[in-house]
Design a protein around this motif. Structure first.
Motif, short mmCIF file in Angstrom:
data_model
loop_
_atom_site.label_atom_id
_atom_site.label_comp_id
_atom_site.label_asym_id
_atom_site.label_seq_id
_atom_site.Cartn_x
_atom_site.Cartn_y
_atom_site.Cartn_z
N THR A 4 0.84 -1.19 0.00
CA THR A 4 0.00 0.00 0.00
C THR A 4 0.88 1.24 0.00
O THR A 4 1.97 1.24 0.57
N ARG A 5 0.39 2.26 -0.63
CA ARG A 5 1.15 3.51 -0.70
C ARG A 5 0.66 4.47 0.37
O ARG A 5 -0.53 4.63 0.55
N ARG A 6 1.61 5.06 1.04
CA ARG A 6 1.26 6.06 2.04
C ARG A 6 1.28 7.43 1.41
O ARG A 6 2.23 7.78 0.72
N ILE A 7 0.28 8.19 1.65
CA ILE A 7 0.25 9.56 1.15
C ILE A 7 0.86 10.45 2.22
O ILE A 7 0.42 10.46 3.37
N LYS A 8 1.89 11.19 1.83
CA LYS A 8 2.54 12.08 2.79
C LYS A 8 1.73 13.35 2.92
O LYS A 8 1.31 13.95 1.94
N THR A 9 1.52 13.75 4.16
CA THR A 9 0.82 14.99 4.42
C THR A 9 1.73 15.91 5.22
O THR A 9 2.61 15.44 5.95
N LYS A 10 1.51 17.19 5.07
CA LYS A 10 2.30 18.16 5.80
C LYS A 10 1.88 18.15 7.27
O LYS A 10 0.69 18.22 7.58
N ARG A 11 2.84 18.04 8.15
CA ARG A 11 2.53 18.09 9.58
C ARG A 11 2.36 19.54 9.98
O ARG A 11 3.19 20.39 9.68
N ARG A 12 1.27 19.80 10.65
CA ARG A 12 0.98 21.16 11.07
C ARG A 12 1.18 21.31 12.57
O ARG A 12 0.99 20.36 13.33
N THR A 13 1.55 22.49 12.98
CA THR A 13 1.72 22.74 14.41
C THR A 13 0.35 22.88 15.06
O THR A 13 -0.66 23.03 14.37
N SER A 14 0.32 22.86 16.36
CA SER A 14 -0.96 22.97 17.05
C SER A 14 -1.58 24.34 16.81
O SER A 14 -2.80 24.47 16.75
N ALA A 15 -0.77 25.38 16.65
CA ALA A 15 -1.31 26.70 16.38
C ALA A 15 -1.99 26.73 15.02
O ALA A 15 -3.05 27.35 14.86
N GLU A 16 -1.42 26.06 14.04
CA GLU A 16 -2.04 26.01 12.72
C GLU A 16 -3.32 25.18 12.76
O GLU A 16 -4.30 25.51 12.12
N ARG A 17 -3.29 24.09 13.53
CA ARG A 17 -4.44 23.21 13.60
C ARG A 17 -5.64 23.87 14.25
O ARG A 17 -6.76 23.77 13.78
N PHE A 18 -5.39 24.53 15.36
CA PHE A 18 -6.49 25.07 16.14
C PHE A 18 -6.73 26.55 15.88
O PHE A 18 -7.62 27.13 16.48
N GLY A 19 -5.94 27.18 15.04
CA GLY A 19 -6.14 28.59 14.72
C GLY A 19 -5.74 29.53 15.83
O GLY A 19 -6.29 30.62 15.95
N ASN A 20 -4.80 29.12 16.67
CA ASN A 20 -4.35 30.00 17.75
C ASN A 20 -3.53 31.14 17.18
O ASN A 20 -2.89 31.02 16.15
N ARG A 21 -3.55 32.24 17.90
CA ARG A 21 -2.76 33.39 17.47
C ARG A 21 -1.39 33.35 18.13
O ARG A 21 -1.25 32.93 19.28
N ASP A 22 -0.39 33.80 17.40
CA ASP A 22 0.97 33.82 17.92
C ASP A 22 1.14 34.99 18.89
O ASP A 22 0.34 35.92 18.92
N LEU A 23 2.24 34.94 19.64
CA LEU A 23 2.48 35.98 20.64
C LEU A 23 2.65 37.35 20.02
O LEU A 23 2.19 38.35 20.58
N ASP A 24 3.29 37.44 18.86
CA ASP A 24 3.47 38.75 18.24
C ASP A 24 2.13 39.33 17.77
O ASP A 24 1.93 40.54 17.81
N GLN A 25 1.20 38.48 17.37
CA GLN A 25 -0.12 38.96 16.99
C GLN A 25 -0.88 39.46 18.21
O GLN A 25 -1.57 40.48 18.14
N ILE A 26 -0.72 38.78 19.33
CA ILE A 26 -1.39 39.21 20.56
C ILE A 26 -0.78 40.51 21.07
O ILE A 26 -1.48 41.39 21.55
N HIS A 27 0.55 40.67 20.92
CA HIS A 27 1.18 41.93 21.29
C HIS A 27 0.60 43.07 20.47
O HIS A 27 0.34 44.16 21.00
N ALA A 28 0.37 42.83 19.19
CA ALA A 28 -0.24 43.87 18.34
C ALA A 28 -1.66 44.16 18.79
O ALA A 28 -2.10 45.32 18.76
N ASP A 29 -2.40 43.14 19.24
CA ASP A 29 -3.76 43.34 19.76
C ASP A 29 -3.73 44.22 21.01
O ASP A 29 -4.57 45.10 21.18
N LEU A 30 -2.77 43.97 21.88
CA LEU A 30 -2.68 44.73 23.12
C LEU A 30 -2.25 46.17 22.87
O LEU A 30 -2.66 47.08 23.59
N ARG A 31 -1.42 46.38 21.85
CA ARG A 31 -0.94 47.73 21.55
C ARG A 31 -2.00 48.59 20.87
O ARG A 31 -2.13 49.76 21.18
N SER A 32 -2.73 48.03 19.92
CA SER A 32 -3.71 48.85 19.19
C SER A 32 -5.07 48.19 19.21
O SER A 32 -5.22 47.01 18.91
N SER A 33 -6.06 49.00 19.55
CA SER A 33 -7.42 48.48 19.61
C SER A 33 -7.95 48.20 18.20
O SER A 33 -8.81 47.34 18.02
#
Length: 131
Positions: A4-33
């Motif tokens: 059987t052939r295995r199809i390779k898939t790209k492994r995603r990080t948990s942030a990509e999987r669950f749509g979490n925001r990175d720390l730099d994006q949250i810093h931007a949220d805190l700086r500007s409304s």
């Protein structure tokens, strides 16, 4: 039977999987409304938990009720996130400096070689003009 052939898939990080925001994006949220309101209005309120009323800015999470949000704020994960947000995010300038790129546009001092060449040229001029 064949292999059987295995199809390779790209492994995603948990942030990509669950749509979490990175720390730099949250810093931007805190700086500007403005940045925060753009994120909050990206999805309609009907699709969000609790109709979009209860939002933890530091963790970028939506909650069903005020009680669950207060429980979250007392928890370990929220406190970890706040500790991580106390550090300033890296800038592009710091990243360039880390790999050896610099943007130093200050006045450059002449190197020793050019000083020697200048002295040699002035000596040649003095000897040719006097002789």
């Amino acid at each position: 039977m064949g292999a059987t052939r295995r199809i390779k898939t790209k492994r995603r990080t948990s942030a990509e999987r669950f749509g979490n925001r990175d720390l730099d994006q949250i810093h931007a949220d805190l700086r500007s409304s403005k940045h925060l309101t753009e994120h909050k209005t990206a999805k309609p309120a009907e699709d969000l938990p609790g109709l979009g009323q209860f939002y933890c800015i530091e963790c970028a999470k939506w909650f069903e009720s005020e009680h669950s949000m207060l429980q979250h704020r007392r928890g370990k994960n929220h406190k970890r996130r706040i500790r991580a947000l106390k550090e300033e995010p890296y800038s592009q300038k710091e990243a360039d400096a880390a790999i050896g790129l610099r943007t130093d546009n200050g006045i450059r001092k002449p190197s020793k070689l050019t000083e020697i060449e200048v002295r040699a040229a002035t000596l040649k001029l003095e000897t040719t003009s006097s002789g």
